[in-house]
Design an enzyme around this catalytic site. Structure first.
Site, short mmCIF file in Angstrom:
data_model
loop_
_atom_site.label_atom_id
_atom_site.label_comp_id
_atom_site.label_asym_id
_atom_site.label_seq_id
_atom_site.Cartn_x
_atom_site.Cartn_y
_atom_site.Cartn_z
N TYR A 180 0.86 -1.19 0.00
CA TYR A 180 0.00 0.00 0.00
C TYR A 180 0.89 1.23 0.00
CZ TYR A 180 -3.38 3.46 1.53
OH TYR A 180 -4.15 4.59 1.62
N TYR A 190 -2.89 5.59 9.00
CA TYR A 190 -2.35 4.25 8.71
C TYR A 190 -1.10 4.08 9.57
CZ TYR A 190 -1.30 0.19 5.70
OH TYR A 190 -1.06 -1.08 5.20
N1 LIG Z 1 -7.79 -3.17 1.82
C1 LIG Z 1 -6.95 -2.20 1.46
O1 LIG Z 1 -7.30 -1.02 1.44
C2 LIG Z 1 -5.55 -2.57 1.06
C3 LIG Z 1 -4.80 -1.67 0.28
C4 LIG Z 1 -3.51 -2.02 -0.11
C5 LIG Z 1 -2.98 -3.22 0.29
N2 LIG Z 1 -3.73 -4.09 1.06
C6 LIG Z 1 -3.12 -5.35 1.48
O2 LIG Z 1 -3.81 -6.44 0.91
C7 LIG Z 1 -3.56 -7.59 1.70
C8 LIG Z 1 -4.89 -8.28 1.97
O3 LIG Z 1 -5.68 -7.48 2.83
P1 LIG Z 1 -7.20 -7.11 2.57
O4 LIG Z 1 -7.35 -5.66 2.85
O5 LIG Z 1 -7.63 -7.62 1.26
O6 LIG Z 1 -7.96 -7.81 3.76
P2 LIG Z 1 -8.35 -9.31 4.10
O7 LIG Z 1 -9.07 -9.24 5.40
O8 LIG Z 1 -9.06 -9.96 2.95
O9 LIG Z 1 -6.97 -10.05 4.22
C9 LIG Z 1 -6.11 -10.01 5.31
C10 LIG Z 1 -5.95 -11.45 5.79
O10 LIG Z 1 -4.83 -11.54 6.65
C11 LIG Z 1 -5.14 -12.56 7.56
N3 LIG Z 1 -4.19 -12.53 8.68
C12 LIG Z 1 -4.04 -11.59 9.66
N4 LIG Z 1 -3.05 -11.96 10.48
C13 LIG Z 1 -2.56 -13.14 10.01
C14 LIG Z 1 -1.54 -14.03 10.44
N5 LIG Z 1 -0.80 -13.80 11.52
N6 LIG Z 1 -1.31 -15.16 9.72
C15 LIG Z 1 -2.06 -15.45 8.62
N7 LIG Z 1 -3.04 -14.64 8.17
C16 LIG Z 1 -3.27 -13.50 8.86
C17 LIG Z 1 -6.59 -12.25 7.94
O11 LIG Z 1 -7.22 -13.34 8.57
C18 LIG Z 1 -7.18 -11.94 6.58
O12 LIG Z 1 -7.68 -13.12 5.99
C19 LIG Z 1 -2.83 -7.11 2.95
O13 LIG Z 1 -1.44 -7.28 2.78
C20 LIG Z 1 -3.17 -5.63 2.97
O14 LIG Z 1 -2.25 -4.85 3.69
C21 LIG Z 1 -5.00 -3.78 1.43
#
Ligand SMILES: NC(=O)c1ccc[n+]([C@@H]2O[C@H](COP(=O)([O-])OP(=O)(O)OC[C@H]3O[C@@H](n4cnc5c(N)ncnc54)[C@H](O)[C@@H]3O)[C@@H](O)[C@H]2O)c1
Length: 299
Positions: A180, A190
């Site tokens: 991100y 953040y």
């Molecule tokens: N949603 C946003 O705005 C955004 C923007 C840019 C990047 N991202 C990144 O995308 C990726 C996915 O996130 P998302 O936003 O789609 O949400 P999401 O909830 O779909 O995914 C996050 C996942 O991480 C899992 N998780 C947390 N701690 C964990 C651990 N210790 N071991 C294994 N799994 C664990 C959660 O259970 C969840 O399934 C992340 O790296 C996030 O930082 C998200």
């Protein structure tokens, strides 16, 4: 015709526990391109996820364009904070959500993959997980423990996965993680060391691309995705406002869909991207290119 064809490829997407996030959308796009997909799910979310799947609550999200439902070859328990089971504290191992799932560490995941599919079972690895327990706190108020936890779960986990799962990957394999823009620009709200974790993840993407490229012949890239109101992102507390802000100010003003990140990841994982490694690909409707908020220009 140029074809995004992943048939015969096996993928593991780490970080799927519902149908709202990027991991699910990537799993779906990979399956749509013909790959076989397994997921790694955080033990505290595992039962709820299995329940939702069983009760058909995710069927709408699982629907593929040909009408069939996305199915997972395997759903593995995974807590990416732990490289080996011995690294997990005893009270956690004995707790309700962890004691019945077996070895939930990265090493445990690697062993299960080999047991289930043989010595070199993987073509695609997607790291789509993050956790920053103090994400709502400004960096200045973040504890050492909270900061290190954010970096451990959200960045070091990729290093640990590459080192343990890299040898299981077939030549020409591909690894993608999700970053991100707060890694490189200030995004107020953040916090908790999550911006630091994303900066580490992006730097590690370059170094891992070199090391894993030479050692395993695999590619390593990251996607810098725009904000999405996923379950994890709701922990930030202001995700809806972040989504609206990007819509108002990005070159493309339609809200970013998870599918757009899914299809970009499928491309990066495909032979069409065989010359691309060590890159950060922005999938954010172009917001990263802006230098001033449109709303304030009167244009
Ligand atoms: N949603 C946003 O705005 C955004 C923007 C840019 C990047 N991202 C990144 O995308 C990726 C996915 O996130 P998302 O936003 O789609 O949400 P999401 O909830 O779909 O995914 C996050 C996942 O991480 C899992 N998780 C947390 N701690 C964990 C651990 N210790 N071991 C294994 N799994 C664990 C959660 O259970 C969840 O399934 C992340 O790296 C996030 O930082 C998200």
């Amino acid at each position: 015709m140029l074809n995004l064809d992943l048939s015969g490829k096996r993928a593991l997407v780490a970080g799927v526990a519902d149908d709202a996030g990027y991991g699910f959308a990537i799993a779906k796009a990979l399956a749509e391109a013909g790959a076989t997909v397994s997921v790694g799910t955080w033990p505290p979310a595992l039962n709820i996820f299995l329940n939702l799947l069983e009760r058909g609550k995710l069927d709408e999200g699982r629907r593929l364009p040909d009408g069939s439902l996305l199915t997972f070859e395997k759903i593995y328990p995974l807590d990416a904070a732990f490289s080996t089971l011995e690294d997990a504290p005893q009270p956690l191992r004995e707790s309700k959500r962890y004691n019945a799932v077996g070895d939930f560490s990265i090493d445990g995941l690697a062993k299960r993959l080999v047991e289930d599919f043989g010595e070199r079972p993987l073509d695609i690895l997607v790291h789509s997980l993050a956790n920053g327990p103090e994400v709502k706190k400004p960096l200045l108020e973040t504890s050492r423990g909270g900061y290190l936890e954010a970096v451990s779960v959200s960045a070091y986990s990729l290093v640990a996965m590459m080192s343990r799962l890299g040898p299981l990957m077939r030549p020409e394999g591909s690894v993608v993680s999700l970053s991100y823009m707060a890694s490189e620009r200030v995004v107020p709200g953040y916090g908790g060391g999550m911006s630091s974790a994303k900066a580490a993840l992006e730097s590690d993407t370059r170094v891992l691309a070199f090391e894993a490229g030479r050692r395993f012949g695999v590619r390593v890239n990251a996607i810098s995705a725009g904000p999405l109101a996923s379950r994890a992102a709701s922990a930030i507390g202001i995700i809806e406002r972040m989504v609206q802000y990007v819509s108002r100010n990005a070159p493309l003003s339609q809200p970013l869909s998870a599918r757009e990140v899914g299809t970009a990841a499928a491309f990066l994982c495909s032979p069409l991207a065989s010359g691309i490694t060590g890159t950060l690909l922005y999938v954010d409707k172009g917001y990263h290119a802006m230098g001033m908020a449109v709303a304030d220009t009167g244009v």
